[in-house]
Write a protein that holds these residues in place. Structure first.
Motif, mmCIF file in Angstrom:
data_model
loop_
_atom_site.group_PDB
_atom_site.id
_atom_site.type_symbol
_atom_site.label_atom_id
_atom_site.label_comp_id
_atom_site.label_asym_id
_atom_site.label_seq_id
_atom_site.Cartn_x
_atom_site.Cartn_y
_atom_site.Cartn_z
ATOM 1 N N LYS A 20 0.829 -1.207 0.000
ATOM 2 C CA LYS A 20 0.000 0.000 0.000
ATOM 3 C C LYS A 20 0.864 1.258 0.000
ATOM 4 O O LYS A 20 0.575 2.217 -0.717
ATOM 5 N N LEU A 24 1.138 3.785 -3.215
ATOM 6 C CA LEU A 24 0.796 5.195 -3.053
ATOM 7 C C LEU A 24 1.925 6.078 -3.574
ATOM 8 O O LEU A 24 1.682 7.036 -4.304
ATOM 9 N N SER A 27 1.936 6.155 -7.265
ATOM 10 C CA SER A 27 0.827 6.909 -7.848
ATOM 11 C C SER A 27 1.182 8.387 -8.051
ATOM 12 O O SER A 27 0.490 9.089 -8.775
ATOM 13 N N PHE A 28 2.257 8.829 -7.442
ATOM 14 C CA PHE A 28 2.706 10.212 -7.588
ATOM 15 C C PHE A 28 3.767 10.367 -8.673
ATOM 16 O O PHE A 28 4.491 11.362 -8.685
ATOM 17 N N LEU A 78 -2.086 16.776 -0.491
ATOM 18 C CA LEU A 78 -2.490 15.610 -1.276
ATOM 19 C C LEU A 78 -2.012 14.320 -0.619
ATOM 20 O O LEU A 78 -2.781 13.353 -0.489
ATOM 21 N N LEU A 79 -0.782 14.303 -0.174
ATOM 22 C CA LEU A 79 -0.223 13.118 0.473
ATOM 23 C C LEU A 79 -0.957 12.806 1.775
ATOM 24 O O LEU A 79 -1.265 11.647 2.062
ATOM 25 N N THR A 80 -1.279 13.834 2.542
ATOM 26 C CA THR A 80 -2.006 13.639 3.797
ATOM 27 C C THR A 80 -3.387 13.050 3.546
ATOM 28 O O THR A 80 -3.822 12.125 4.253
ATOM 29 N N LEU A 81 -4.083 13.548 2.526
ATOM 30 C CA LEU A 81 -5.402 13.008 2.183
ATOM 31 C C LEU A 81 -5.320 11.554 1.747
ATOM 32 O O LEU A 81 -6.140 10.725 2.156
ATOM 33 N N GLU A 82 -4.332 11.237 0.913
ATOM 34 C CA GLU A 82 -4.197 9.874 0.429
ATOM 35 C C GLU A 82 -3.781 8.916 1.548
ATOM 36 O O GLU A 82 -4.223 7.764 1.582
ATOM 37 N N LEU A 83 -2.938 9.372 2.464
ATOM 38 C CA LEU A 83 -2.552 8.537 3.595
ATOM 39 C C LEU A 83 -3.749 8.217 4.485
ATOM 40 O O LEU A 83 -3.858 7.115 5.023
ATOM 41 N N LYS A 85 -6.707 7.733 3.583
ATOM 42 C CA LYS A 85 -7.577 6.756 2.923
ATOM 43 C C LYS A 85 -7.095 5.318 3.099
ATOM 44 O O LYS A 85 -7.875 4.386 2.932
ATOM 45 N N ILE A 86 -5.826 5.141 3.435
ATOM 46 C CA ILE A 86 -5.268 3.798 3.551
ATOM 47 C C ILE A 86 -5.699 3.166 4.857
ATOM 48 O O ILE A 86 -5.517 3.732 5.937
#
Length: 89
Positions: A20, A24, A27-28, A78-83, A85-86
Motif C-alpha cells: 500500500k 501510493l 501513484s505520484f 495531497l499526500l495527507t489526504l491519500e494517507l 484513505k489507507i
C-alpha cells in the motif's frame, strides 16, 4: 568487464502495508519523475503507516524530493489526504 544480472525480487502481496505504501508513492509518478525518489517516499510512507515514521509534512520537507507540476504545500495536502484513505488491518 561484465556484471551479473540483478537478484530476483519477490513482490509484496496485495494487502500488505508495504504494498500500500509503495503503490501510493508510485501513484505520484506525475509529480515525482525520479524513480529513486518514489522508492524513498514509499519507504518513508511505510514507516509512517506502521507508526515508526514522521508525518507527511516532515517526510516531504526533509525528503529532498524533486517535485514537478506541484508545490510542496499542495503535495503535502495531497499526500495527507491519500494517507488517510489507507486502511491498515
Amino acid at each position: 568487464m561484465t556484471t551479473l544480472p540483478s537478484a530476483k525480487v519477490k513482490a509484496f502481496s496485495e494487502n500488505t502495508v508495504e504494498r500500500k505504501a509503495y503503490d501510493l508513492a508510485e501513484s505520484f509518478s506525475k509529480y515525482m519523475p525520479i524513480q529513486n525518489h518514489r522508492n524513498r517516499l514509499g519507504f518513508n510512507l511505510f514507516k509512517a503507516l506502521t507508526g515508526e515514521g514522521d508525518t507527511a509534512e516532515i517526510i516531504v520537507k526533509t525528503g529532498k524530493y524533486k517535485l514537478t507540476g506541484i508545490d510542496k504545500a499542495e503535495f503535502i495536502k495531497l499526500l495527507t489526504l491519500e494517507l488517510a484513505k489507507i486502511k491498515i488491518d
